[in-house]
Design an enzyme around this catalytic site. Sequence first.
Site, PDB file in Angstrom:
ATOM      1  N   HIS A 196      -0.156  12.467  -7.394  1.00  0.00           N
ATOM      2  CA  HIS A 196      -0.583  11.559  -6.324  1.00  0.00           C
ATOM      3  C   HIS A 196       0.408  10.408  -6.166  1.00  0.00           C
ATOM      4  O   HIS A 196       0.026   9.267  -5.901  1.00  0.00           O
ATOM      5  CB  HIS A 196      -1.993  11.032  -6.583  1.00  0.00           C
ATOM      6  CG  HIS A 196      -2.809  10.858  -5.336  1.00  0.00           C
ATOM      7  ND1 HIS A 196      -3.340  11.921  -4.635  1.00  0.00           N
ATOM      8  CD2 HIS A 196      -3.178   9.750  -4.634  1.00  0.00           C
ATOM      9  CE1 HIS A 196      -4.003  11.484  -3.584  1.00  0.00           C
ATOM     10  NE2 HIS A 196      -3.911  10.162  -3.550  1.00  0.00           N
ATOM     11  N   TYR A 198       0.838  -1.203   0.000  1.00  0.00           N
ATOM     12  CA  TYR A 198       0.000   0.000   0.000  1.00  0.00           C
ATOM     13  C   TYR A 198       0.870   1.249   0.000  1.00  0.00           C
ATOM     14  O   TYR A 198       0.590   2.229  -0.702  1.00  0.00           O
ATOM     15  CB  TYR A 198      -0.939   0.020   1.200  1.00  0.00           C
ATOM     16  CG  TYR A 198      -1.788   1.270   1.236  1.00  0.00           C
ATOM     17  CD1 TYR A 198      -2.901   1.387   0.409  1.00  0.00           C
ATOM     18  CD2 TYR A 198      -1.455   2.346   2.048  1.00  0.00           C
ATOM     19  CE1 TYR A 198      -3.666   2.539   0.398  1.00  0.00           C
ATOM     20  CE2 TYR A 198      -2.218   3.500   2.043  1.00  0.00           C
ATOM     21  CZ  TYR A 198      -3.318   3.595   1.216  1.00  0.00           C
ATOM     22  OH  TYR A 198      -4.068   4.746   1.198  1.00  0.00           O
ATOM     23  N   LYS A 243      -3.603  21.032  -4.851  1.00  0.00           N
ATOM     24  CA  LYS A 243      -2.599  19.985  -5.077  1.00  0.00           C
ATOM     25  C   LYS A 243      -3.041  19.079  -6.220  1.00  0.00           C
ATOM     26  O   LYS A 243      -4.181  18.625  -6.250  1.00  0.00           O
ATOM     27  CB  LYS A 243      -2.414  19.154  -3.810  1.00  0.00           C
ATOM     28  CG  LYS A 243      -1.401  18.024  -3.906  1.00  0.00           C
ATOM     29  CD  LYS A 243      -1.214  17.371  -2.544  1.00  0.00           C
ATOM     30  CE  LYS A 243      -0.224  16.223  -2.595  1.00  0.00           C
ATOM     31  NZ  LYS A 243      -0.815  15.009  -3.192  1.00  0.00           N
ATOM     32  N   SER A 291      -3.738  14.530   6.045  1.00  0.00           N
ATOM     33  CA  SER A 291      -4.767  14.148   5.088  1.00  0.00           C
ATOM     34  C   SER A 291      -6.111  13.972   5.785  1.00  0.00           C
ATOM     35  O   SER A 291      -6.175  13.578   6.953  1.00  0.00           O
ATOM     36  CB  SER A 291      -4.376  12.831   4.403  1.00  0.00           C
ATOM     37  OG  SER A 291      -5.453  12.319   3.642  1.00  0.00           O
TER      38      SER A 291
END
Length: 387
Positions: free
Chosen positions: A281, A30, A257, A112
């Site tokens: 990303h 991940y 962003k 985040s």
Amino acid sequence: MQTHFNSEYPSVEHLRAKAKSRMPAFAYEYLASGCFTEVNLARNTSDIRQVQLQPWYLRDFDGADQTTELFGETYDAPFGVAPVGLQGLMWPNSCQYLAQAAVDHNLQFTLSTVSTASIEDIGQITNGRFWFQLYHPAEEELRDKLLDRAWEAGCRTLVMLADTPTFAYRPKEIRNGLSIPPRMTLRNICQMMMSPAWAMGQLAAGKPEFQTMKNYIPKGLNMKHLGLFMNKTFSGRLTENKIAAIREKWKGNLVVKGVVNPADAEIAVKHGLDGLIVSNHGGRQLDRGQSTIVPMYKLVPEFGGKLKIMIDGGMYSGADIASCLACGADFTFMGRTPMLGVCALGKYGGHHTFEMLKKQLQQVMEQVGCSKVSKLREHLIAESVPV
């Protein structure tokens, strides 16, 4: 400040190997993987490393200073911690560890919306000196609640995320059945049993959850992976109308962003934004897009005097940071690199990683004879840029 630099791990490559040996494979994948065949994940770094710098050896030189001013704050170095989702899945309490390390090193930290630490916790750790990245909610009421919470916690720079209009196709995550908590397949159980430090840390910390969003998620909601949660809770694509509404409400610095082309940068300027972060990303959304460094060559000359232009993605060393600054970035962000430090070394892994990056950047600046980070642009060999 006490040093936590560990000479056994002098590079991110060493940290990566150590982290991989301590983490369950699904957690490592991940963190480390991209989408599809990971072409853009590799391109981010390879293009940055094509950039060459010109040293000046026979000039007077009084030393290098990494101090950087950004939106009225002065940081000890020109790099910060990028927003990362599900940090606690990769290593227990990693978000809090990195926030504290950023405070101790006087570096920038961004939280985040889908991290595993809450806005309030990070606000307390950083004394309000943090940025908040917003995944735009489908409902305005939820959006306003998140903005109000960020402001009350001391945040004065809001980052709107633009580069996730749809959930990416990530084969490794699909195969791993990534969920919060992880799906209890036999393979996942075996991986956790083979990662005792990670497992014990999770038992002590409790199962990782979306702490900022926790009160808004229906109890008992079963999420196969982050994408299903995002698709149900957030609206995905950022539009001009959404930007205008946030600009009207948010009184602090406003950054977008994921901008990679002049047309989107024009919209940012039109709506009075203060900065943009060139990002794809981390190669996790579009496998056939440009690397992060390439758009800089168009955006910096045209928009550099209108707002701050920053960059995120593909940097794993102080030399990589120097290359991005030489190409015109006002500031740089890294997500995987600090996370690899924590996953490898635990609580003080962020401290080690920040010390390492500072040492590396200092060496590059002293080697080429650059006194300030803003002057690295003068050392760029233009013929080397991968346009």
